[in-house]
Write a protein that holds these residues in place. Structure first.
Motif, PDB file in Angstrom:
ATOM      1  N   ALA A 204       0.845  -1.211   0.000  1.00 52.63           N
ATOM      2  CA  ALA A 204       0.000   0.000   0.000  1.00 52.63           C
ATOM      3  C   ALA A 204       0.873   1.251   0.000  1.00 52.63           C
ATOM      4  O   ALA A 204       0.682   2.186   0.778  1.00 52.63           O
ATOM      5  N   THR A 205       1.852   1.223  -0.898  1.00 57.25           N
ATOM      6  CA  THR A 205       2.781   2.344  -1.039  1.00 57.25           C
ATOM      7  C   THR A 205       2.572   3.001  -2.395  1.00 57.25           C
ATOM      8  O   THR A 205       2.355   2.306  -3.397  1.00 57.25           O
ATOM      9  N   ALA A 206       2.629   4.306  -2.422  1.00 54.93           N
ATOM     10  CA  ALA A 206       2.502   5.017  -3.695  1.00 54.93           C
ATOM     11  C   ALA A 206       3.823   4.962  -4.451  1.00 54.93           C
ATOM     12  O   ALA A 206       4.905   4.964  -3.850  1.00 54.93           O
ATOM     13  N   ARG A 207       3.728   4.876  -5.750  1.00 56.34           N
ATOM     14  CA  ARG A 207       4.949   4.962  -6.554  1.00 56.34           C
ATOM     15  C   ARG A 207       5.556   6.354  -6.385  1.00 56.34           C
ATOM     16  O   ARG A 207       4.827   7.347  -6.294  1.00 56.34           O
ATOM     17  N   PRO A 208       6.882   6.436  -6.366  1.00 54.30           N
ATOM     18  CA  PRO A 208       7.518   7.760  -6.205  1.00 54.30           C
ATOM     19  C   PRO A 208       7.065   8.758  -7.256  1.00 54.30           C
ATOM     20  O   PRO A 208       6.868   9.944  -6.956  1.00 54.30           O
ATOM     21  N   GLU A 209       6.854   8.260  -8.487  1.00 60.73           N
ATOM     22  CA  GLU A 209       6.452   9.186  -9.546  1.00 60.73           C
ATOM     23  C   GLU A 209       5.043   9.735  -9.318  1.00 60.73           C
ATOM     24  O   GLU A 209       4.727  10.851  -9.737  1.00 60.73           O
TER      25      GLU A 209
END
Length: 332
Positions: free
Chosen positions: A235-240
């Motif tokens: 449940a982590t957002a992509r850095p971009e």
């Protein structure tokens, strides 16, 4: 240590063990990412001159592993009978210090000069319990060594800190996490793509335990662990995604930035604090001027404080993006 021995110690069946225990280093020399700390600890053991120790640092960086490894190296197969582990967050009162610790320190034992008591999350102890612990450390210094572990050494009273050799554990370097992830994947016969490894390292943010847990969870979703599996599991957002959201706000497009935020909170299922952390990690990667970066850091700090005090996460994050958009409009 053989894989079969690790299986037995983890108490599981092959293929169903908890990997953070299965691959927990058994010796100090195997602890990754803390070469200077390990070298100092090994010198204490070689000279048979172990002082009281205080390990301070974030979760998942090797504090408990080092404490157990010290006991294994001092006592060998007898380490379980000469090593007492307590979690202060569960047993934080003064009675624990007076009863369990004192009883263990007083009990008779043979063949060794001292026993080791490991008190995890010692910063959860009340001030009264810490004062009692200080007195206990003095009273049984001849035959007992204390190893205290905490996230914040500032929460440990000065009289205890002055009696300990303090070791500060920093978040693990990306290279150390990557090496460990690749070794475990090879041992388990799991195919991990390069972008999958990069995603595991990014999601872990210096926490080895989180990286290994994420790898094990992602390995159950298919034959290959790639970045899609990792970001979904953690449940982590992509850095971009984070960078695009911040860029949109800085460009004055609040509606687009808000839509990205809404997707992260509702579809990805991220907590507001995690979004704040990822925005903070991305500040220097967005290509902002120094003035813009400072302004963004000020907004992040204010939103983080308000969320920690119980304010509505979505409202505060939208206010953060709105303030960036307003600053952009004012600059024009």
């Amino acid at each position: 240590m053989s894989e079969a021995d690790a299986d037995a110690e983890a108490g599981g069946t092959p293929g169903r063990e908890v990997w953070i225990e299965k691959y927990r280093p058994q010796r100090l020399a195997d602890v990754a990412g803390h070469e200077d700390t390990v070298s100092r600890l090994e010198s204490y053991i070689e000279r048979n001159d172990l002082p009281h120790l205080l390990f301070a640092g974030p979760a998942g960086v090797g504090k408990t592993t080092c404490a157990v490894a010290i006991a294994r190296e001092i006592y060998g197969d007898d380490w379980r009978t000469n090593f007492l582990e307590l979690n202060a967050s569960d047993e934080r009162g003064i009675d624990v210090v007076r009863d369990r610790i004192k009883n263990f320190a007083r009990s008779s034992f043979g063949g060794y000069d001292y026993r080791v008591i490991f008190l995890d999350e010692a910063d959860s102890l009340t001030d009264d319990a810490q004062s009692a612990l200080r007195r206990t450390m003095e009273q049984f210094s001849d035959n007992t060594r204390f190893v205290l572990s905490c996230n914040y050494s500032s929460k440990i009273i000065d009289p205890i800190q002055s009696r300990c050799a303090v070791f500060r554990f920093s978040p693990l370097a990306d290279e150390a996490v990557e090496t460990q992830v690749r070794e475990i994947a090879a041992a388990e016969g799991i195919e991990v793509t390069d972008d999958g490894v990069d995603a595991l390292v990014y999601a872990a943010d210096g926490d080895m335990r989180r990286a290994i847990n994420s790898l094990q969870a992602a390995a159950t979703t298919g034959e290959t662990v790639d970045e899609d599996a990792v970001y979904t599991i953690t449940a982590t957002a992509r850095p971009e995604e984070i960078r695009t959201m911040v860029d949109d706000a800085l460009d004055g497009d609040f509606s687009k930035a808000r839509a990205t935020l809404d997707a992260l909170l509702t579809e990805t299922g991220m907590a507001g604090g995690d979004v704040i952390d990822q925005i903070h990690r991305s500040v220097w990667e967005v290509g902002l001027s120094d003035r813009e970066a400072v302004r963004l850091m000020e907004r992040i700090g204010e939103a983080d404080y308000r969320i920690s005090e119980g304010a509505n996460e979505q409202v505060q994050l939208e206010a953060l993006l709105a303030s960036l958009a307003l600053d952009s409009s004012a600059a024009e």
